[in-house]
Write an enzyme that holds these catalytic residues in place. Structure first.
Site, PDB file in Angstrom:
ATOM      1  N   ASN A 293     -44.339  21.794  -8.688  1.00 31.74           N
ATOM      2  CA  ASN A 293     -44.453  21.295 -10.060  1.00 31.74           C
ATOM      3  C   ASN A 293     -43.186  20.577 -10.501  1.00 31.74           C
ATOM      4  O   ASN A 293     -43.240  19.520 -11.145  1.00 31.74           O
ATOM      5  CB  ASN A 293     -44.743  22.460 -11.019  1.00 31.74           C
ATOM      6  CG  ASN A 293     -46.209  22.886 -10.999  1.00 31.74           C
ATOM      7  OD1 ASN A 293     -47.091  22.084 -10.716  1.00 31.74           O
ATOM      8  ND2 ASN A 293     -46.458  24.151 -11.293  1.00 31.74           N
TER       9      ASN A 293
ATOM     10  N   ASP B 186     -51.685  20.613  -9.938  1.00 32.94           N
ATOM     11  CA  ASP B 186     -53.113  20.903 -10.133  1.00 32.94           C
ATOM     12  C   ASP B 186     -53.938  20.441  -8.928  1.00 32.94           C
ATOM     13  O   ASP B 186     -54.875  21.127  -8.493  1.00 32.94           O
ATOM     14  CB  ASP B 186     -53.626  20.219 -11.398  1.00 32.94           C
ATOM     15  CG  ASP B 186     -53.160  20.914 -12.676  1.00 32.94           C
ATOM     16  OD1 ASP B 186     -52.647  22.049 -12.568  1.00 32.94           O
ATOM     17  OD2 ASP B 186     -53.306  20.334 -13.761  1.00 32.94           O
TER      18      ASP B 186
ATOM     19  N   GLU C  90     -50.914  30.366  -9.418  1.00 29.88           N
ATOM     20  CA  GLU C  90     -51.083  29.918  -8.031  1.00 29.88           C
ATOM     21  C   GLU C  90     -51.573  31.046  -7.128  1.00 29.88           C
ATOM     22  O   GLU C  90     -51.472  30.962  -5.908  1.00 29.88           O
ATOM     23  CB  GLU C  90     -49.765  29.343  -7.505  1.00 29.88           C
ATOM     24  CG  GLU C  90     -48.638  30.328  -7.336  1.00 29.88           C
ATOM     25  CD  GLU C  90     -47.778  30.504  -8.591  1.00 29.88           C
ATOM     26  OE1 GLU C  90     -46.633  30.952  -8.447  1.00 29.88           O
ATOM     27  OE2 GLU C  90     -48.263  30.195  -9.702  1.00 29.88           O
TER      28      GLU C  90
ATOM     29  N   HIS D  70     -46.830  18.375 -12.821  1.00 34.81           N
ATOM     30  CA  HIS D  70     -47.925  19.345 -12.974  1.00 34.81           C
ATOM     31  C   HIS D  70     -49.282  18.783 -12.539  1.00 34.81           C
ATOM     32  O   HIS D  70     -50.145  19.539 -12.075  1.00 34.81           O
ATOM     33  CB  HIS D  70     -47.995  19.840 -14.419  1.00 34.81           C
ATOM     34  CG  HIS D  70     -46.854  20.750 -14.775  1.00 34.81           C
ATOM     35  ND1 HIS D  70     -46.838  22.084 -14.449  1.00 34.81           N
ATOM     36  CD2 HIS D  70     -45.680  20.501 -15.411  1.00 34.81           C
ATOM     37  CE1 HIS D  70     -45.716  22.641 -14.872  1.00 34.81           C
ATOM     38  NE2 HIS D  70     -44.985  21.692 -15.458  1.00 34.81           N
TER      39      HIS D  70
ATOM     40  N   ASP E 180     -50.920  33.767  -2.385  1.00 35.75           N
ATOM     41  CA  ASP E 180     -50.011  33.096  -3.311  1.00 35.75           C
ATOM     42  C   ASP E 180     -49.383  31.894  -2.607  1.00 35.75           C
ATOM     43  O   ASP E 180     -48.912  32.003  -1.462  1.00 35.75           O
ATOM     44  CB  ASP E 180     -48.907  34.064  -3.764  1.00 35.75           C
ATOM     45  CG  ASP E 180     -47.983  33.426  -4.787  1.00 35.75           C
ATOM     46  OD1 ASP E 180     -48.313  33.479  -5.980  1.00 35.75           O
ATOM     47  OD2 ASP E 180     -46.937  32.882  -4.382  1.00 35.75           O
TER      48      ASP E 180
END
Length: 245
Positions: free
Chosen positions: A134, A143, A169, A139, A126
């Site tokens: 973010n 990505d 994630e 965002h 994680d």
């Protein structure tokens, strides 16, 4: 229809034509000719063979274009089926296996582990503080971090290992034929490579990792649960670390 099935159809068609033309020329034509024509004259063997060969050549040539078109359609269909299959198994962003596909793989690996009494482990990763990435950079930047993060995993794991995006994630790595010590060593290597990479969109980031080795009575749910508990322990202990369950 597959190529081998289509080839069988073509060969069956050609053989049927050869058989029917031979049957007609060498037996049926002489019998029917005598019924409808009293002065029917029997042809010699060379003429009959010439007729059968001519029909065979004509039909063979006639099948060339349908065969080419058929093979082209089959190729297009196979490519489409492969694309659909790939899309159903692949995460659209990272191009790793998706959760549904990796669930199937884990089931297979658990069965194989039981059958051969072999070791097997999973890593659940994680990205630490991903929400902050973010919120701070947007965002699109998030990505890009996910893609770069997945590439680090792909280039760190062994050829026999399988990487996937578990969700959001979180990433999951399947490690066949791997002991607990081997899985921890791999997890530490991944963690180190992530920690020492400067991400283009977010600078330096870290990852917490949970490791779980398969047990005799495991199923997919129980194995992932232990990996998730190990991941939670890594988070709770301060993040950027590996924990084994």
């Amino acid at each position: 229809m597959k190529k081998n099935q289509f080839i069988v159809v073509l060969i069956t068609t050609l053989v049927s034509v050869i058989f029917l033309s031979t049957f007609w020329e060498f037996w049926l034509e002489s019998h029917l000719g005598g019924v409808f024509h009293e002065e029917h004259r029997e042809e010699n063997l060379a003429v009959k063979l010439e007729y059968v060969i001519s029909i065979t050549v004509f039909v063979s040539l006639s099948l060339i274009f349908p065969a080419i078109a058929g093979f082209k359609l089959i190729d297009n269909d196979e490519q489409m089926q492969e694309k659909i299959k790939r899309l159903s198994e692949e995460d659209y962003l990272t191009k790793l296996y998706n959760r549904r596909k990796v669930h199937e793989i884990i089931e297979t690996e658990i069965k194989r582990s039981r059958r051969y009494s072999s070791d097997f482990a999973v890593l659940l990763l994680d990205i630490d503080n991903f929400k902050n990435i973010n919120d701070t950079y947007g965002h699109n930047a998030g990505d890009k971090v996910l893609v770069e993060f997945s590439n680090i995993i792909k280039h760190t794991i062994r050829e026999s290992d399988i990487a996937s995006r578990w969700g959001g994630e979180e990433f999951l790595v399947i490690c066949p034929e791997t002991t607990a010590d081997g899985a921890i060593s791999l997890a530490e290597k991944i963690r180190h490579n992530i920690e020492n990479r400067t991400f283009e969109e977010a600078g330096n980031i870290t990852a917490s990792i949970g490791v779980a080795g398969v047990q005799h009575d495991d199923n997919v749910k129980s194995l992932i649960f232990r990996a998730d508990q190990a991941l939670y322990a890594s988070k709770h202990a301060g993040k950027n670390r590996v924990t084994m369950r």
